[in-house]
Design a protein around this motif. Structure first.
Motif, PDB file in Angstrom:
ATOM      1  N   VAL A   6       0.849  -1.190   0.000  1.00  0.00           N
ATOM      2  CA  VAL A   6       0.000   0.000   0.000  1.00  0.00           C
ATOM      3  C   VAL A   6       0.882   1.237   0.000  1.00  0.00           C
ATOM      4  O   VAL A   6       1.779   1.368   0.844  1.00  0.00           O
ATOM      5  CB  VAL A   6      -0.924   0.049   1.238  1.00  0.00           C
ATOM      6  N   GLY A   7       0.623   2.150  -0.923  1.00  0.00           N
ATOM      7  CA  GLY A   7       1.331   3.423  -0.937  1.00  0.00           C
ATOM      8  C   GLY A   7       0.676   4.386   0.027  1.00  0.00           C
ATOM      9  O   GLY A   7      -0.534   4.623  -0.053  1.00  0.00           O
ATOM     10  N   VAL A   8       1.463   4.925   0.957  1.00  0.00           N
ATOM     11  CA  VAL A   8       0.927   5.906   1.905  1.00  0.00           C
ATOM     12  C   VAL A   8       1.768   7.178   1.864  1.00  0.00           C
ATOM     13  O   VAL A   8       2.984   7.126   1.718  1.00  0.00           O
ATOM     14  CB  VAL A   8       0.842   5.356   3.352  1.00  0.00           C
ATOM     15  N   ASP A   9       1.090   8.318   1.951  1.00  0.00           N
ATOM     16  CA  ASP A   9       1.798   9.609   1.929  1.00  0.00           C
ATOM     17  C   ASP A   9       1.276  10.574   2.989  1.00  0.00           C
ATOM     18  O   ASP A   9       1.660  11.728   3.014  1.00  0.00           O
ATOM     19  CB  ASP A   9       1.710  10.251   0.545  1.00  0.00           C
ATOM     20  N   GLY A  10       0.411  10.096   3.848  1.00  0.00           N
ATOM     21  CA  GLY A  10      -0.149  10.951   4.889  1.00  0.00           C
ATOM     22  C   GLY A  10      -1.485  11.555   4.518  1.00  0.00           C
ATOM     23  O   GLY A  10      -2.168  12.122   5.370  1.00  0.00           O
ATOM     24  N   SER A  11      -1.889  11.446   3.263  1.00  0.00           N
ATOM     25  CA  SER A  11      -3.172  11.990   2.828  1.00  0.00           C
ATOM     26  C   SER A  11      -4.316  11.094   3.296  1.00  0.00           C
ATOM     27  O   SER A  11      -4.124   9.915   3.595  1.00  0.00           O
ATOM     28  CB  SER A  11      -3.213  12.113   1.303  1.00  0.00           C
ATOM     29  N   GLU A  12      -5.522  11.662   3.349  1.00  0.00           N
ATOM     30  CA  GLU A  12      -6.703  10.863   3.707  1.00  0.00           C
ATOM     31  C   GLU A  12      -6.926   9.744   2.694  1.00  0.00           C
ATOM     32  O   GLU A  12      -7.365   8.659   3.047  1.00  0.00           O
ATOM     33  CB  GLU A  12      -7.937  11.748   3.828  1.00  0.00           C
ATOM     34  N   SER A  13      -6.610  10.015   1.445  1.00  0.00           N
ATOM     35  CA  SER A  13      -6.746   9.000   0.407  1.00  0.00           C
ATOM     36  C   SER A  13      -5.853   7.795   0.708  1.00  0.00           C
ATOM     37  O   SER A  13      -6.263   6.645   0.523  1.00  0.00           O
ATOM     38  CB  SER A  13      -6.398   9.613  -0.958  1.00  0.00           C
ATOM     39  N   HIS A  36       6.131   4.136   2.238  1.00  0.00           N
ATOM     40  CA  HIS A  36       6.173   5.595   2.116  1.00  0.00           C
ATOM     41  C   HIS A  36       7.526   5.965   1.531  1.00  0.00           C
ATOM     42  O   HIS A  36       8.565   5.565   2.050  1.00  0.00           O
ATOM     43  CB  HIS A  36       5.985   6.257   3.480  1.00  0.00           C
ATOM     44  N   ALA A  37       7.517   6.694   0.432  1.00  0.00           N
ATOM     45  CA  ALA A  37       8.755   7.109  -0.219  1.00  0.00           C
ATOM     46  C   ALA A  37       9.022   8.582   0.049  1.00  0.00           C
ATOM     47  O   ALA A  37       8.088   9.378   0.149  1.00  0.00           O
ATOM     48  CB  ALA A  37       8.663   6.859  -1.723  1.00  0.00           C
ATOM     49  N   TRP A  38      10.281   8.921   0.163  1.00  0.00           N
ATOM     50  CA  TRP A  38      10.672  10.316   0.392  1.00  0.00           C
ATOM     51  C   TRP A  38      11.952  10.573  -0.396  1.00  0.00           C
ATOM     52  O   TRP A  38      12.690   9.644  -0.745  1.00  0.00           O
ATOM     53  CB  TRP A  38      10.891  10.584   1.875  1.00  0.00           C
ATOM     54  N   HIS A  39      12.180  11.827  -0.687  1.00  0.00           N
ATOM     55  CA  HIS A  39      13.414  12.196  -1.385  1.00  0.00           C
ATOM     56  C   HIS A  39      13.772  13.649  -1.077  1.00  0.00           C
ATOM     57  O   HIS A  39      12.928  14.426  -0.652  1.00  0.00           O
ATOM     58  CB  HIS A  39      13.275  11.994  -2.893  1.00  0.00           C
ATOM     59  N   VAL A  40      15.041  13.957  -1.281  1.00  0.00           N
ATOM     60  CA  VAL A  40      15.489  15.332  -1.127  1.00  0.00           C
ATOM     61  C   VAL A  40      14.988  16.095  -2.345  1.00  0.00           C
ATOM     62  O   VAL A  40      15.235  15.683  -3.474  1.00  0.00           O
ATOM     63  CB  VAL A  40      17.031  15.413  -1.046  1.00  0.00           C
ATOM     64  N   PRO A  41      14.248  17.169  -2.144  1.00  0.00           N
ATOM     65  CA  PRO A  41      13.730  17.927  -3.286  1.00  0.00           C
ATOM     66  C   PRO A  41      14.858  18.371  -4.213  1.00  0.00           C
ATOM     67  O   PRO A  41      15.939  18.730  -3.757  1.00  0.00           O
ATOM     68  CB  PRO A  41      13.039  19.130  -2.650  1.00  0.00           C
ATOM     69  N   TYR A  42      14.595  18.353  -5.495  1.00  0.00           N
ATOM     70  CA  TYR A  42      15.599  18.706  -6.496  1.00  0.00           C
ATOM     71  C   TYR A  42      16.199  20.079  -6.238  1.00  0.00           C
ATOM     72  O   TYR A  42      17.400  20.263  -6.310  1.00  0.00           O
ATOM     73  CB  TYR A  42      14.998  18.664  -7.904  1.00  0.00           C
ATOM     74  N   ARG A  86      11.133   4.136   1.992  1.00  0.00           N
ATOM     75  CA  ARG A  86      12.055   4.030   0.858  1.00  0.00           C
ATOM     76  C   ARG A  86      12.480   5.420   0.419  1.00  0.00           C
ATOM     77  O   ARG A  86      11.644   6.306   0.292  1.00  0.00           O
ATOM     78  CB  ARG A  86      11.388   3.316  -0.317  1.00  0.00           C
ATOM     79  N   GLU A  87      13.768   5.558   0.161  1.00  0.00           N
ATOM     80  CA  GLU A  87      14.259   6.823  -0.362  1.00  0.00           C
ATOM     81  C   GLU A  87      14.092   6.811  -1.871  1.00  0.00           C
ATOM     82  O   GLU A  87      14.456   5.859  -2.546  1.00  0.00           O
ATOM     83  CB  GLU A  87      15.727   7.037  -0.004  1.00  0.00           C
ATOM     84  N   GLY A  88      13.494   7.882  -2.398  1.00  0.00           N
ATOM     85  CA  GLY A  88      13.260   7.995  -3.829  1.00  0.00           C
ATOM     86  C   GLY A  88      11.846   8.478  -4.086  1.00  0.00           C
ATOM     87  O   GLY A  88      11.088   8.762  -3.162  1.00  0.00           O
ATOM     88  N   ALA A  89      11.508   8.564  -5.350  1.00  0.00           N
ATOM     89  CA  ALA A  89      10.172   9.010  -5.749  1.00  0.00           C
ATOM     90  C   ALA A  89       9.150   7.902  -5.487  1.00  0.00           C
ATOM     91  O   ALA A  89       9.471   6.713  -5.544  1.00  0.00           O
ATOM     92  CB  ALA A  89      10.174   9.414  -7.218  1.00  0.00           C
ATOM     93  N   ALA A  90       7.910   8.302  -5.223  1.00  0.00           N
ATOM     94  CA  ALA A  90       6.868   7.359  -4.816  1.00  0.00           C
ATOM     95  C   ALA A  90       6.531   6.318  -5.885  1.00  0.00           C
ATOM     96  O   ALA A  90       6.484   5.122  -5.587  1.00  0.00           O
ATOM     97  CB  ALA A  90       5.609   8.126  -4.427  1.00  0.00           C
ATOM     98  N   ARG A 109      -5.815  10.031  -5.157  1.00  0.00           N
ATOM     99  CA  ARG A 109      -5.196  11.362  -5.030  1.00  0.00           C
ATOM    100  C   ARG A 109      -4.428  11.423  -3.730  1.00  0.00           C
ATOM    101  O   ARG A 109      -4.967  11.099  -2.689  1.00  0.00           O
ATOM    102  CB  ARG A 109      -6.265  12.466  -5.002  1.00  0.00           C
ATOM    103  N   GLY A 110      -3.201  11.885  -3.801  1.00  0.00           N
ATOM    104  CA  GLY A 110      -2.399  12.060  -2.600  1.00  0.00           C
ATOM    105  C   GLY A 110      -2.115  13.523  -2.376  1.00  0.00           C
ATOM    106  O   GLY A 110      -2.841  14.401  -2.842  1.00  0.00           O
ATOM    107  N   HIS A 111      -1.041  13.796  -1.677  1.00  0.00           N
ATOM    108  CA  HIS A 111      -0.606  15.180  -1.462  1.00  0.00           C
ATOM    109  C   HIS A 111       0.047  15.697  -2.731  1.00  0.00           C
ATOM    110  O   HIS A 111       0.707  14.977  -3.446  1.00  0.00           O
ATOM    111  CB  HIS A 111       0.399  15.260  -0.314  1.00  0.00           C
TER     112      HIS A 111
END
Length: 152
Positions: A6-13, A36-42, A86-90, A109-111
């Protein structure tokens, strides 16, 4: 069915997606893995000399993942929800996780993105590239684990 990602990003969706997956897994005896994936913004990574606290980003991502997993009653599962950061794009992270999954579940729909779109870019990419079936939980309607809208 043995493993649901399951992909989770903190959104209600994404909370609804995790609830749906937990309900489905409780019927099948499957393991649920919340990713949940995260990355350093470009913009931050391209500014060479600008100090940027990567550990703060990782800690924030872990807090988001733990908060979403903590909101869902997983007592009917054979084991607790596995919370994977996971580090990287979702989208690529979820596609990679799909390689050894039986099902991937995401919210429509996520954030971020454009609110008016029916599907977010992550759900579109996962639906197009996952190596297993994908369930997309609609943002504006509850759905039961068999895919039909609920009567409530």
């Amino acid at each position: 069915m043995t493993r649901i990602v399951v992909g989770v990003d903190g959104s209600e969706s994404s909370v609804r997606a995790l609830e749906w997956a937990v309900d489905r897994a409780s019927r099948d005896g499957a393991v649920v893995e919340a990713v949940h994936a995260w990355h350093v913004p470009y913009v931050a990574s391209s500014m060479g000399g600008m100090p940027f606290d990567v550990q703060m980003l990782a800690d924030g991502a872990r807090a988001t993942l733990d908060e979403v997993v903590g909101r869902v009653d997983a007592s009917g599962l054979p084991e607790p929800v596995v919370a994977t950061l996971r580090e990287g794009a979702a989208a690529p992270a979820l596609v990679e996780a799909s390689h050894d999954a039986d099902l991937v579940v995401v919210g429509s729909r996520g954030h971020g993105g454009f609110v008016g779109l029916l599907l977010g870019s992550v759900s579109q990419q996962v639906a197009s590239h996952a190596r297993c079936p994908v369930v997309i939980i609609p943002a504006d309607a509850d759905a039961d684990p068999d895919g039909a809208p609920s009567d409530s």
